[in-house]
Scaffold this active site. Structure first.
Site, PDB file in Angstrom:
ATOM      1  NE  ARG A  79     -73.809 -30.986  61.833  1.00  0.00           N
ATOM      2  CZ  ARG A  79     -73.287 -32.112  62.290  1.00  0.00           C
ATOM      3  NH1 ARG A  79     -73.518 -32.484  63.515  1.00  0.00           N
ATOM      4  NH2 ARG A  79     -72.550 -32.872  61.512  1.00  0.00           N
ATOM      5  CB  CYS A 125     -55.049 -27.857 113.364  1.00  0.00           C
ATOM      6  SG  CYS A 125     -53.633 -27.425 112.333  1.00  0.00           S
ATOM      7  CG  ASP A 148     -67.247 -24.887  72.586  1.00  0.00           C
ATOM      8  OD1 ASP A 148     -67.818 -25.748  71.896  1.00  0.00           O
ATOM      9  OD2 ASP A 148     -66.537 -25.155  73.568  1.00  0.00           O
ATOM     10  CB  CYS A 179     -55.486 -24.011 113.104  1.00  0.00           C
ATOM     11  SG  CYS A 179     -54.409 -24.398 114.486  1.00  0.00           S
ATOM     12  CD  GLU A 190     -66.574 -18.066  59.096  1.00  0.00           C
ATOM     13  OE1 GLU A 190     -67.030 -19.036  59.730  1.00  0.00           O
ATOM     14  OE2 GLU A 190     -67.021 -17.696  58.005  1.00  0.00           O
ATOM     15  CB  CYS A 228     -50.538 -23.982 114.536  1.00  0.00           C
ATOM     16  SG  CYS A 228     -50.714 -24.983 113.051  1.00  0.00           S
ATOM     17  CE  LYS A 264     -65.329 -26.463  65.198  1.00  0.00           C
ATOM     18  NZ  LYS A 264     -66.165 -26.834  66.313  1.00  0.00           N
ATOM     19  CE1 TYR A 291     -71.976 -11.880  66.598  1.00  0.00           C
ATOM     20  CE2 TYR A 291     -70.372 -13.235  67.753  1.00  0.00           C
ATOM     21  CZ  TYR A 291     -70.965 -12.009  67.521  1.00  0.00           C
ATOM     22  OH  TYR A 291     -70.515 -10.909  68.205  1.00  0.00           O
ATOM     23  CE  LYS A 314     -62.025 -28.540  68.275  1.00  0.00           C
ATOM     24  NZ  LYS A 314     -62.873 -29.686  68.029  1.00  0.00           N
ATOM     25  CB  CYS A 357     -50.682 -27.926 115.695  1.00  0.00           C
ATOM     26  SG  CYS A 357     -52.175 -26.929 115.792  1.00  0.00           S
TER      27      CYS A 357
HETATM   28  S1  IVH Z   1     -69.094 -23.978  59.292  1.00  0.00           S
HETATM   29  C1  IVH Z   1     -69.935 -26.775  56.119  1.00  0.00           C
HETATM   30  N1  IVH Z   1     -68.185 -22.061  60.848  1.00  0.00           N
HETATM   31  O1  IVH Z   1     -68.578 -26.303  64.443  1.00  0.00           O
HETATM   32  C2  IVH Z   1     -69.461 -26.020  57.282  1.00  0.00           C
HETATM   33  N2  IVH Z   1     -69.021 -24.035  61.866  1.00  0.00           N
HETATM   34  O2  IVH Z   1     -67.366 -28.885  63.970  1.00  0.00           O
HETATM   35  C3  IVH Z   1     -70.249 -26.255  58.491  1.00  0.00           C
HETATM   36  N3  IVH Z   1     -68.977 -23.974  64.316  1.00  0.00           N
HETATM   37  O3  IVH Z   1     -71.504 -27.897  63.344  1.00  0.00           O
HETATM   38  C4  IVH Z   1     -69.983 -25.416  59.641  1.00  0.00           C
HETATM   39  N4  IVH Z   1     -68.139 -21.964  64.504  1.00  0.00           N
HETATM   40  O4  IVH Z   1     -71.715 -25.967  65.043  1.00  0.00           O
HETATM   41  C5  IVH Z   1     -68.724 -23.294  60.787  1.00  0.00           C
HETATM   42  N5  IVH Z   1     -67.383 -20.275  62.094  1.00  0.00           N
HETATM   43  C6  IVH Z   1     -67.925 -21.499  62.033  1.00  0.00           C
HETATM   44  C7  IVH Z   1     -68.235 -22.234  63.189  1.00  0.00           C
HETATM   45  C8  IVH Z   1     -68.785 -23.507  63.055  1.00  0.00           C
HETATM   46  C9  IVH Z   1     -68.596 -23.022  65.155  1.00  0.00           C
HETATM   47  C10 IVH Z   1     -69.502 -25.299  64.727  1.00  0.00           C
HETATM   48  C11 IVH Z   1     -70.790 -25.700  64.033  1.00  0.00           C
HETATM   49  C12 IVH Z   1     -70.458 -26.987  63.312  1.00  0.00           C
HETATM   50  C13 IVH Z   1     -69.279 -27.471  64.079  1.00  0.00           C
HETATM   51  C14 IVH Z   1     -68.422 -28.380  63.229  1.00  0.00           C
END
Ligand code: IVH
Length: 675
Positions: free
Chosen positions: A140, A413, A121, A431, A117, A437, A119, A227, A319, A416
């Protein structure tokens, strides 16, 4: 109201809600809109009117009930019945290998299937559905308990207030990420800027801040999205899929949006491939991600692996290198360009960001410095995403040294010492000394020699500056007077390289009228305008003697360009230089005049990424108006690629092919030349 009427109204309301929910599902979950926005709005209005007239039918899960809740004083704490965990990180390939090895060893397997998946942000959220209805949303927090942000979450349109279908469990806690798309973020900041309100630093903080507003109306104004990527608690009676990827499909069928980038990959090779693929498309994705996540796909295997303190052993976040970093502005320098424009440039403590070391960031102009309020000594957030030029996103005000003075544009300037001016309505300070210049004069020579102008091979910035400092050239005509011995005597030059330069100068004499015009560096006369002029008038003399009115009659030449062109040729010293150039033998083949001329005729453009100042369609229309062909795909036949914010694979392809790439500023300049 009779019972019959009442039944009819109730039925209509139920139909409208079902329709609206279905459209929402298609729009947010399937990413395939079924109706135009106007029709959707009409349905929503009809429902809203009916509910106002018949309040007895209003229900909390009605699509009209997203906004309207009153502000709260504080958020209630919510205990998570299943802890909300975090993820372990892998920062390089070795760490990913170790993760995979650990998992395989523990399960005594040679290869595993992983759910891969992106990640996202943003920030994690838990959504609790009881009998299909959204009853609670919580952040959370520390993992054990978070804040009750239900009223705010209800305003997020991609989060269903009611699940779809009839096979959902009695109780379902979906978990996922709330985030903001890059494009929506840019639009939000544009709106803020137009209102004179504060500019947001990045989508993630804005998403987090928006969800923690005490007044849900404010949250509703922010373009939040969601998502799902997992679950917390679920009714025990529910038969669960055995794989994580199957669970995500199930969530999607229940109406929860799931990232389309999710897939099942096999073994470490599959993981690496997925990572490379997403990394290549990162800039083109609609939202920001800071890595990819791999989860052991089989729930039975997940269970065997278990957890350590705050993270599961069955998942890892691989990452990306960060696109934003903190650094310090050592100084704000002023650069003087060919047209005399003074550009403030931040000199930075070198910082590694987005894969390169960044030492400078342009601040564009005085207004931009003011808007961001950047000062020498400031700690700033610097951002470099994809191939976009690095920029200062914001100043960390708490870290500002005491008594640091505000930036002011110099009145003289820096090269010059002539007076500088800022015309009304213009952002640029210039200028006033023109070619007197040295900065402008040397920049003018560099431009004259450049590939698309006179194409004098080997005459780059460094050499021009050397020639200038040795007082061998003061203007472009002096170039053609250079003697072998003079050039050979310069530092790092010899007879051979001097000979090459003189040969290149000789070569450049045979040129084209449009190149020559462009090379002169007349303000507002870019390549395209130079071409228009050449083809319209056919000869240099006819252009030189044209009145301002005659110039304005040329299609696509506006009054400003006409004034600049006319002004340039009325200037005695410019004519002297032109006469000298012609006397040294600069020549071009004669041209036939064409009166109906489209300046971009025969040129193919490809637009990619997001433009801030216009939609892609507008840009396309404008380019077509000028005769250009606008194509959807990049090939060797493409002449220009316009790369907006977050441009992705098309930009990469253009770079591979060595095509000419313009950023938004370049496009705007090109269009301004004609429109
Ligand atoms: S799984 C037990 N899946 O990343 C697993 N987290 O660094 C828990 N995040 O708190 C999270 N995309 O806010 C999961 N595809 C993804 C994610 C994801 C972003 C975030 C989430 C989590 C943090 C952990």
């Amino acid at each position: 109201m009779t019972e019959l009427d009442s039944a009819r109204v109730a039925e209509r309301i139920a139909d409208l809600r079902a329709d609206i929910n279905r459209h929402n599902y298609h729009y947010y979950v399937l990413d395939a809109p079924t109706v135009p926005d106007a029709e959707y709005d009409r349905l929503l209005r009809e429902l809203s009117t009916l509910e106002k007239d018949y309040p007895q039918f209003v229900s909390a899960d009605s699509p009209t009930q997203r906004v309207g809740a009153k502000p709260v004083d504080s958020f209630k704490q919510v205990r998570h019945s299943v802890r909300m965990l975090s993820l372990d990180n892998a920062f390089d390939e070795n760490e990913l290998f170790s993760f995979d090895k650990r998992v395989r060893d523990k399960l005594s397997l040679n290869e595993l299937a992983y759910a891969a998946e992106t990640k996202l942000d943003g920030l994690a959220i838990s959504l609790l559905y009881k009998r299909g209805e959204l009853v609670q949303a919580a952040t959370r927090g520390d993992g054990s308990s978070g804040e009750d942000v239900t009223l705010n979450v209800r305003t997020i349109k991609s989060i269903p207030l009611r699940l779809v279908g009839d096979d959902y469990p009695e109780l379902l806690e979906a978990r996922g990420e709330v985030f903001i798309n890059k494009r929506d973020f840019a639009a939000l900041n544009e709106k803020q800027s137009a209102l004179g309100e504060k500019i947001f630093a990045n989508p993630r903080n804005t998403a987090a801040g928006s969800l923690r507003q005490l007044d849900p109306k404010l949250t509703a104004e922010r373009p939040l999205r969601f998502y799902a990527y997992g679950i917390g608690q679920i009714s025990s009676t529910q038969t669960m899929p055995s794989m994580h990827t199957a669970l995500l499909i199930q969530l999607k069928n229940w109406g929860l949006p799931v990232s389309p980038e999710t897939k099942c990959v096999h073994g470490i090779q599959g993981c690496l491939q997925y990572y490379a693929d997403i990394a290549a498309r990162r800039a083109a994705l609609p939202y920001e991600i800071d890595g990819v996540v791999f989860k052991v796909n089989d729930f039975a295997q997940q269970e065997k692996l278990g957890y350590v303190s705050r993270a599961p052993r069955w998942a890892v976040a691989y990452k990306f290198p960060p696109e934003e970093e903190l650094t310090v502005v050592k100084n704000i320098d002023i650069q003087v360009g060919r047209t005399g424009a003074l550009t403030p440039v931040a000199r930075l403590e070198p910082v590694f960001v987005g894969g390169v070391t960044v030492t400078n960031a342009t601040l564009h102009n005085e207004d931009e410095v003011r808007r961001k309020d950047v000062r020498a000594g400031d700690t700033v957030i610097i951002r470099r995403a994809g191939d976009v030029i690095p920029e200062i996103v914001a100043v960390v005000k708490d870290k500002r040294p005491a008594n640091s003075p505000e930036f002011i544009m110099p009145e003289r300037c820096p090269v010059c010492a002539s007076a500088t001016v800022k015309m009304e309505g213009e952002a640029v300070t210039r200028c006033t000394a023109g070619l007197f210049c040295p900065a402008q004069a040397s920049q003018a020579i560099i431009h004259f020699a450049s590939r698309r102008a006179m194409d004098i091979e080997g005459l780059g910035e460094k050499l021009v500056e050397q020639l200038f400092e040795a007082e061998l050239v003061q203007n472009v005509a002096d170039l053609y007077q250079l003697k072998l011995q003079q050039v050979a005597a310069l530092e790092r030059m010899g007879e051979k390289s001097a000979g090459n330069l003189l040969a290149a100068l000789e070569n450049s004499k045979r040129t084209e009228l449009e190149r020559f015009l462009y090379a002169l560096g007349i303000r507002e006369v870019g390549e395209a305008t130079a071409r228009t002029l050449a083809r319209h008038f056919g000869s240099l003399d006819r252009i030189r003697t044209a009145t301002q009115e005659m110039l304005e009659e040329v299609p696509d030449i506006g009054p400003v360009a006409a004034k600049n062109i006319n002004g340039f040729f009325r200037e005695e010293h410019n004519n002297l230089i032109i006469e000298r150039l012609l006397a040294y033998g600069i020549n071009w083949p004669a041209l036939e005049t064409k009166s109906e001329f489209l300046p971009l005729q025969g040129r193919t453009f490809v637009l990619t990424g997001t433009l801030a100042s216009m939609s892609r369609d507008e840009a396309k229309q404008k380019l077509q108006q000028l005769g250009a062909k606008v194509s959807g795909s990049v090939s060797k036949k493409t002449d220009y690629v316009i790369a907006g914010e977050a441009a992705g694979s098309k930009l990469t392809r253009a770079q591979e092919l060595g095509l000419k790439v313009l950023d938004e500023a370049g496009l705007v300049q090109l269009l301004q030349e004609y429109l």
